[in-house]
Design a protein around this motif. Sequence first.
Motif, PDB file in Angstrom:
ATOM      1  N   GLU A  33       0.838  -1.195   0.000  1.00 19.50           N
ATOM      2  CA  GLU A  33       0.000   0.000   0.000  1.00 19.50           C
ATOM      3  C   GLU A  33       0.876   1.250   0.000  1.00 19.50           C
ATOM      4  O   GLU A  33       2.025   1.221   0.476  1.00 19.50           O
ATOM      5  CB  GLU A  33      -0.922   0.020   1.228  1.00 19.50           C
ATOM      6  N   HIS A  35       1.021   5.332   1.158  1.00 19.55           N
ATOM      7  CA  HIS A  35       0.412   6.272   2.092  1.00 19.55           C
ATOM      8  C   HIS A  35       1.054   7.653   1.917  1.00 19.55           C
ATOM      9  O   HIS A  35       2.229   7.787   1.578  1.00 19.55           O
ATOM     10  CB  HIS A  35       0.625   5.826   3.556  1.00 19.55           C
ATOM     11  N   ASP A  36       0.280   8.686   2.151  1.00 18.12           N
ATOM     12  CA  ASP A  36       0.796  10.040   2.356  1.00 18.12           C
ATOM     13  C   ASP A  36       1.703  10.507   1.209  1.00 18.12           C
ATOM     14  O   ASP A  36       2.806  10.985   1.422  1.00 18.12           O
ATOM     15  CB  ASP A  36       1.576  10.110   3.681  1.00 18.12           C
ATOM     16  N   LYS A  84       7.639  -1.062   6.527  1.00 19.76           N
ATOM     17  CA  LYS A  84       7.197   0.269   6.111  1.00 19.76           C
ATOM     18  C   LYS A  84       8.453   1.058   5.761  1.00 19.76           C
ATOM     19  O   LYS A  84       9.447   1.005   6.482  1.00 19.76           O
ATOM     20  CB  LYS A  84       6.396   0.964   7.212  1.00 19.76           C
ATOM     21  N   GLU A 159       0.099  11.322  11.740  1.00 21.10           N
ATOM     22  CA  GLU A 159       0.629   9.961  11.737  1.00 21.10           C
ATOM     23  C   GLU A 159       2.002   9.958  12.390  1.00 21.10           C
ATOM     24  O   GLU A 159       2.813  10.844  12.145  1.00 21.10           O
ATOM     25  CB  GLU A 159       0.745   9.409  10.316  1.00 21.10           C
TER      26      GLU A 159
END
Length: 969
Positions: A33, A35-36, A84, A159
């Motif tokens: 995925e 993100h951001d 991540k 976050e």
Amino acid sequence: MNNVINKTLHVITSCLDGPPPVPAAPGAPMDIEIHDANRDYVIVSWKPPNTTTEGPILGYFVDKCEVGTENWTQCNDHPIKICKYPVSGLFEGHSFYFRVRAVNSHGISKPSRMSDPITAMDPTEFERLHGRLDIVSYYDEVEAEGKPPGVPSGINASETDRTYVVLSWKCMADSGAWQRVNTQVPIRSPRYAVFDLAEGKQYKFRVLSANIYGTSEPSEPTGPIQTQELKGVPSAPGQVIATRETDTSVLIQWAPPKEPNNLIGYYIDQCVQGSKNWTSANHKPHKNTRFVVSGLTTGETYVFRVQAINELGLSDESQESAPLTVKAALSHTVLTATPSAPYDIALLYCDGHSMILNWKKPLRSGGAKIKEYYVDKRRSGTTMWREVHIPPFTERVYKVENLTEGAVYQFHVYAANLAGLGPTKKSKNYLCLYIEGSQEVSCVVDEKSGDIVLSFESCQINEGSKFIWKKDYKEITDFSKGVVIKSEGTHSKLIFKNPDKEDFGTYSVSVTNTEGVSSSYTISNEELAKMLALSYDIRHPVIPLKSELAYKILERGRMRFWLQAEEISSNVTYKFFANNKELSGMGHDVATGIIEFIMDHFTEENEGTYTCQITDGGGKAQSSLVLIGDAFKAALAEADFQRREYIRVKEGPHFSEFLSLQIGDDCSVTLVCKVANLKKESVFHWFREDTEIIPDVKPDLGSGVCKLPIKEFSLKTAGIYKATISDDRGKDMSQINISGKASAAELVINCTATGIQLQFDASAVMWLIVFSLIDSQVVEPVEKDKGKYSIVITDPENSHKRTLDLSGDDRGKVVGGLPDVVTIMEKKTLSLTCTVCGDPKPQVSWLKNGSEVEPDDQYVVSLDQGRFASLTIKGVSMEDSGRYTMIVQNKYGGESVDIVVSVYRHGEKIPEAKPTLTPKTIIPPKLPIEIPQPKTQPAPSAAPSTPSPAAPKAALGRGVKSPTPSRRK
């Protein structure tokens, strides 16, 4: 136009990754995925693959590829261990794909599926382009007045992670030293990711806004914001329980880990019992503690295990479940045709934008189970039918969405089996209009009672309105099985007090005296199975056990049966059964969770099965122990021995040292023993062949040492000698057999500091005085001492000859003491010890799997007096398993021997020892001779000032070879 649209029958298959590019490399990472996304960076996350037989994952590589090219480039130079990773240095306005590869000691996995394309763009610009911002202005009225903009406000972290937060300014908490973050490029969006922070540290942030006239004052700093700190992988999941599901599936349940550490989910593995060929049951992390394993073989027996995962990787494996056999399926009807059309298509609910439809299954299935349904729609005034769902679905209720309020729709429904699609059924025309007050039915399992509850609330209800509940569109009137309907005000509940596997189906509720207020809920077989399992768990919670039922033999031969629970309360109750007969007298300890039963008399009648049942609150547990066959015989023998020993040693007079022969320097023979726990009334007697011997000197019971000289020792005095000690408390006896047969051990060599010692152990009655132990020593051996040495001993029936060849050079040799294979439990200490010889004194080295052992705090290597070589491994682990080789060598050559070490975990079955060893290897001398020096040597002992004495004479009947140490386990 033909209203029946041609369709393709969809077959559900399981798609697995292909083999890795390198054998034993890991599988591909899952669920990538993005993100951001911002102007020059994105954050990529993924989930680790499951590993069954592959080695542990060491890290990951992240790759990127610009859209429109096929040029994949690696983003990180070294494998990262966290799932991540922030990818920076992107080009604004360019679009990229991303993928991830896993790495272990064998190689790199196949790449994950690539991500959706993402554009590096300021978030504000992205939202403006997609119509999500009504107004975007970079030049406001403040600029016209020649003033800087106002101070930003509301600063916060949207976050946080281990090494970054999503925000503009930063400082260490309480340091007061502010640092500019975006020194190169100003940002236009109210969001920014700050990288390269320290894990587990606190920071404060502030933001400044700017225009062409200058920069505002800093905003108020945020409170301390702490980056995350991962403590490690989760601990192992708890007890795994497998229960039957269908003829090809099994329901698995387990306890969550005690230390979740930001748990992501679980991987479940399966294995045919006895094969140890583990395979993955799921390829994406599963979030719940229940999982249905499908695709199993009917009649086969399986075991299961579970691992927890977080961003750092996988936990240790849980304990394996108890074996479970998948029960046989019912026979199926032979497939003959496609099914007939579904019928009675009904509208259950409409909110003005969607409709919930329901229908009844076809009257004729075509000889096979209905597998799938298809729904088409068309709007009033049009002729084109359109599919509303791809792929098809299995339930007989479906929500059709994205409808136009006020429009009229008509629907087609098809059914399909393995033979194909059946004919269509057309519905009535339905007006898409919201009915005030309608809501949907919810289905839950009550957390206290375990009941399955369907609930419905209507905002539209009138005087005289009633709730009517139906199953498969037939009103529910049979309440004999514990079905209860409770309605009060605007609420109504359908409660299943005794839910079972027959309760699947479509349940609907309608409210009378309203404008058609109704709703429905379909309980599928799969959902019902999960709810039944949850209901069972609530009603029958399992008390987790630290250890299953086991036994220990105590003094007096008493048997202690015990088990240990994770936790028990003072209200715990329990029952103990032996062969289905309940026994009383159990006890427990709340502090330790131990429950035990002491059996005072363990006899042959106690063979069988022992079971302990525990109840604590609503929780229950049961554990059994089987003591039959050889296991029972061994336990009974040990109990009998302990009972006899207690009586013998604790309660009455006894022999503390049994009878033995003592040979004097003058070749005299004396029987010797020691007695203990005496009193003045204790009586001692000597016997030969059951005839009492009255010695010239009475036994000295005061000293506890009793001696019987045997005069004129010869064949006439051979026989069985006994000694007894007794009083009113009991009696003990010891005996020794001095037969007339000769026996002799091998002639062996013993290398001493003063020379070569030849030793020979002979036990012959007629020669006992002369040859109890024969030894000969060659002092300072020279070349002329080479040759064969022999000794012959003869009795009236047989003669015994032993020969030893000392013709060759005295190379390094392994005299004895090392086992072929060692089996030991982890965390124990292993000591490999043997005797070596050679002249000059040999050097000793150790190898593990062909590589030299490096001495350290765990591996201790020693050579004592040039004779006793040992390798000690402290706190052995699974990694210490393997083949160890000891090499003994001097200038004349040497020998090497192999030992296989097998380490097993606590609680595992001790593996069967099956060594496949090479024979002892002779090492010839090298010219020029090079003796390897060990890297670590013990400090040399001081040289003796006088020659070492000859080896002491061994006791009768004992060999004089170097002792073999017992195997540690």
